[in-house]
Design a protein around this motif. Structure first.
Motif, mmCIF file in Angstrom:
data_model
loop_
_atom_site.group_PDB
_atom_site.id
_atom_site.type_symbol
_atom_site.label_atom_id
_atom_site.label_comp_id
_atom_site.label_asym_id
_atom_site.label_seq_id
_atom_site.Cartn_x
_atom_site.Cartn_y
_atom_site.Cartn_z
ATOM 1 N N PRO A 1 -4.698 -1.818 -10.095
ATOM 2 C CA PRO A 1 -3.534 -1.029 -10.522
ATOM 3 C C PRO A 1 -3.768 0.487 -10.569
ATOM 4 O O PRO A 1 -2.886 1.248 -10.218
ATOM 5 N N ASN A 2 -4.930 0.935 -10.977
ATOM 6 C CA ASN A 2 -5.184 2.370 -11.099
ATOM 7 C C ASN A 2 -5.958 2.947 -9.917
ATOM 8 O O ASN A 2 -6.422 4.075 -9.977
ATOM 9 N N ASP A 3 -6.092 2.176 -8.851
ATOM 10 C CA ASP A 3 -6.832 2.622 -7.679
ATOM 11 C C ASP A 3 -6.097 3.782 -7.011
ATOM 12 O O ASP A 3 -4.880 3.761 -6.870
ATOM 13 N N ARG A 4 -6.844 4.799 -6.585
ATOM 14 C CA ARG A 4 -6.236 5.963 -5.923
ATOM 15 C C ARG A 4 -5.860 5.671 -4.479
ATOM 16 O O ARG A 4 -4.978 6.306 -3.920
ATOM 17 N N HIS A 5 -6.543 4.750 -3.853
ATOM 18 C CA HIS A 5 -6.367 4.519 -2.428
ATOM 19 C C HIS A 5 -5.600 3.231 -2.149
ATOM 20 O O HIS A 5 -5.732 2.255 -2.871
ATOM 21 N N PHE A 6 -4.819 3.273 -1.081
ATOM 22 C CA PHE A 6 -4.077 2.105 -0.629
ATOM 23 C C PHE A 6 -4.849 1.396 0.474
ATOM 24 O O PHE A 6 -5.613 2.005 1.199
ATOM 25 N N SER A 7 -4.613 0.108 0.605
ATOM 26 C CA SER A 7 -5.029 -0.666 1.768
ATOM 27 C C SER A 7 -3.747 -0.966 2.531
ATOM 28 O O SER A 7 -2.666 -1.054 1.944
ATOM 29 N N TYR A 8 -3.850 -1.114 3.841
ATOM 30 C CA TYR A 8 -2.653 -1.295 4.667
ATOM 31 C C TYR A 8 -2.774 -2.534 5.535
ATOM 32 O O TYR A 8 -3.849 -2.866 6.022
ATOM 33 N N SER A 9 -1.648 -3.217 5.729
ATOM 34 C CA SER A 9 -1.584 -4.351 6.644
ATOM 35 C C SER A 9 -0.179 -4.409 7.234
ATOM 36 O O SER A 9 0.745 -3.762 6.736
#
Length: 79
Positions: free
Chosen positions: A57-65
């Motif tokens: 939830p507090n992660d700065r980075h996104f992962s994409y798919s």
């Protein structure tokens, strides 16, 4: 290795279409792309359905798919 904006987009799209989920670190390691979010934005503007999500939830980075889509028998597109 090709690292132009166009070739980065091509390589990123190919990875996403093959089912790979990309993180910013993976994009640097695989494609030499330091601006994954910018390339994702370019691909979305071209009409590609790409989803972004945070691992925590507090992660700065996104992962994409790639977004999974299908068409119902009635012709309705579902994402």
């Amino acid at each position: 290795m090709e690292t132009s904006k166009v070739s980065q987009k091509r390589m990123i799209l190919g990875a996403l279409e093959s089912g790979i989920t990309l993180t910013p670190l993976a994009a640097i390691e695989r494609f030499g792309c330091f601006r994954l979010a910018a390339r994702i934005k370019d691909l979305r503007e071209e009409g590609h359905l790409i989803v972004g999500f945070r691992a925590k939830p507090n992660d700065r980075h996104f992962s994409y798919s790639m977004a999974v889509t299908y068409v119902t028998p009635e012709g309705q597109v579902m994402i």
